[in-house]
Write an enzyme that holds these catalytic residues in place. Structure first.
Site, PDB file in Angstrom:
ATOM      1  CG  HIS A  39      21.393  32.615 -16.852  1.00  0.00           C
ATOM      2  ND1 HIS A  39      22.263  32.028 -17.739  1.00  0.00           N
ATOM      3  CD2 HIS A  39      21.095  31.658 -15.926  1.00  0.00           C
ATOM      4  CE1 HIS A  39      22.485  30.774 -17.379  1.00  0.00           C
ATOM      5  NE2 HIS A  39      21.794  30.522 -16.280  1.00  0.00           N
ATOM      6  CG  ASP A  69      25.608  27.904 -12.924  1.00  0.00           C
ATOM      7  OD1 ASP A  69      25.124  28.154 -11.822  1.00  0.00           O
ATOM      8  OD2 ASP A  69      24.953  27.407 -13.874  1.00  0.00           O
ATOM      9  CG  HIS A  94      22.490  26.188 -16.678  1.00  0.00           C
ATOM     10  ND1 HIS A  94      22.216  25.859 -15.357  1.00  0.00           N
ATOM     11  CD2 HIS A  94      21.728  25.374 -17.443  1.00  0.00           C
ATOM     12  CE1 HIS A  94      21.321  24.891 -15.330  1.00  0.00           C
ATOM     13  NE2 HIS A  94      21.007  24.576 -16.574  1.00  0.00           N
ATOM     14  CG  ASP A 147      23.986  24.648 -11.715  1.00  0.00           C
ATOM     15  OD1 ASP A 147      25.204  24.904 -11.638  1.00  0.00           O
ATOM     16  OD2 ASP A 147      23.191  25.387 -12.331  1.00  0.00           O
TER      17      ASP A 147
END
Length: 346
Positions: free
Chosen positions: A160, A196, A198, A285
């Site tokens: 990120h 991931d 996200h 995740d």
């Protein structure tokens, strides 16, 4: 498979974040690495090696120098302002409505260089961030030196983090920095595949106008999930990077069948591209028990992911990203790595 990790990466601990309207203990915590290391030893995946000391030269080709310098000094600025606890921002510049200046206040700097209030600084944050960066670069160097695959156990994670911003528990973009090292060593094309839950908005932003790194991400639909403002299917890259960015957003409740189809589509794009090395931003995740995610992959699916990745047939660098069901993270991360190794030996 060799794993690269430094105990210094555990110095980022005890931080708080703002989540769902409350100040809570950080989901990104030291237990994540502890469970992964334990599982690596349990299954005999391979040696765990300390990273080699690395300069910040490559990082400053990915991130702005001012941003990297801020990360290294943020905690000192916070303490000099008489603060304790976790250094978190509470004010951000509105889009297009602020002066292009370098503010003096630590509160202004925290807002200037961040996109959320989840990525706080504590006393050992920079030491951990630098050690995580060193682990990623050391793993990249091992690939350059002839390893077929390597695992950088990076915490804090990185996908990120963009050119000049942090967020989502990420400070330096470990996968992007590793990709740059691979290019500098002679790779003509590198692919970063982000699996991931996200979207890797920082990785996308860094390479969006570049044609030497293909960025592919499978992730939760940003209309409903973090990072909200990036990760849509129409974001394809621009300039030299036109067509080099591929986003595959998936709906809440995505199960293995849906996720596997998306992965197969991504792998087809990678094969068309023909990279010299693939960097996997390895987030787990997507697991059904993850406390901040909403996909439905089970323990049994992660070795299957590894087997799919082995089918690409290229050198592969795994870089840890997310995964917050801490008691399950070791099984899931090492499941991917073991599945990769077993398929590669067949």
């Amino acid at each position: 498979m060799k794993t690269i990790f430094s105990p210094r990466q555990q110095e980022h601990q005890g931080q708080f974040e703002f989540y769902n309207g409350a100040v809570v203990e950080g989901y990104e915590n030291t237990s994540r690495a502890t469970f992964i290391l334990s599982r690596i030893e349990e299954v005999g995946l391979g040696p765990v090696l300390a990273p080699r000391p690395q300069s910040l030269e490559t990082a400053k080709r990915i991130h702005s120098t001012a941003y990297v310098d801020f990360l290294a000094s943020a905690w000192r600025f916070w303490r000099e302002a008489g603060r304790t606890g976790t250094a978190l921002p509470y004010a951000w510049p509105a889009r297009g409505r602020y002066k292009d200046v370098a503010p003096d206040s630590i509160d202004a700097l925290l807002g200037l260089y961040s996109i959320d209030a989840s990525t706080g600084f504590v006393e050992g944050t920079w030491e951990a961030v630098k050690a995580s960066h060193d682990s990623a670069l050391t793993a990249a160097d091992l690939i350059i030196e002839g390893e077929q695959a390597c695992f950088a156990l990076c915490r804090p994670p990185g996908h990120h983090a963009g050119t000049d911003f942090n967020g989502g528990y990420c400070f330096l973009n470990n996968a992007a920095i590793a990709a740059q090292r691979l290019l500098d060593a002679g790779a003509s094309r590198v692919t970063i595949l982000d699996i991931d839950y996200h979207h890797g908005n920082g990785t996308q932003e860094i390479f969006y106008e570049r044609g030497d790194v293909q960025v592919i991400s499978l992730h939760a639909d940003p209309r409903n999930d973090y990072p909200f403002f990036a990760g849509y299917a129409d974001e394809r890259g621009s300039g030299h990077g036109e067509g080099c960015n591929l986003n595959i957003p998936l709906p809440d409740g995505t199960d293995w069948a849906q996720w596997e189809r998306a992965l197969e589509f991504a792998l087809g794009s990678i094969r068309q591209r023909g990279p010299d090395v693939v960097v996997i931003s390895l987030g787990v995740d997507t697991f059904e028990g993850d406390p901040i995610s909403r996909f439905r992959l089970s323990h049994s699916h992660f070795p299957l992911i590894g087997a799919h990745l082995a089918g690409i047939g290229t050198k592969t660098l795994f870089v840890l990203e997310g995964g917050y069901a801490v008691e399950d993270i070791g099984v899931n991360v090492v499941g991917v790595l073991s599945g990769y190794e077993e398929a590669r030996r067949r």
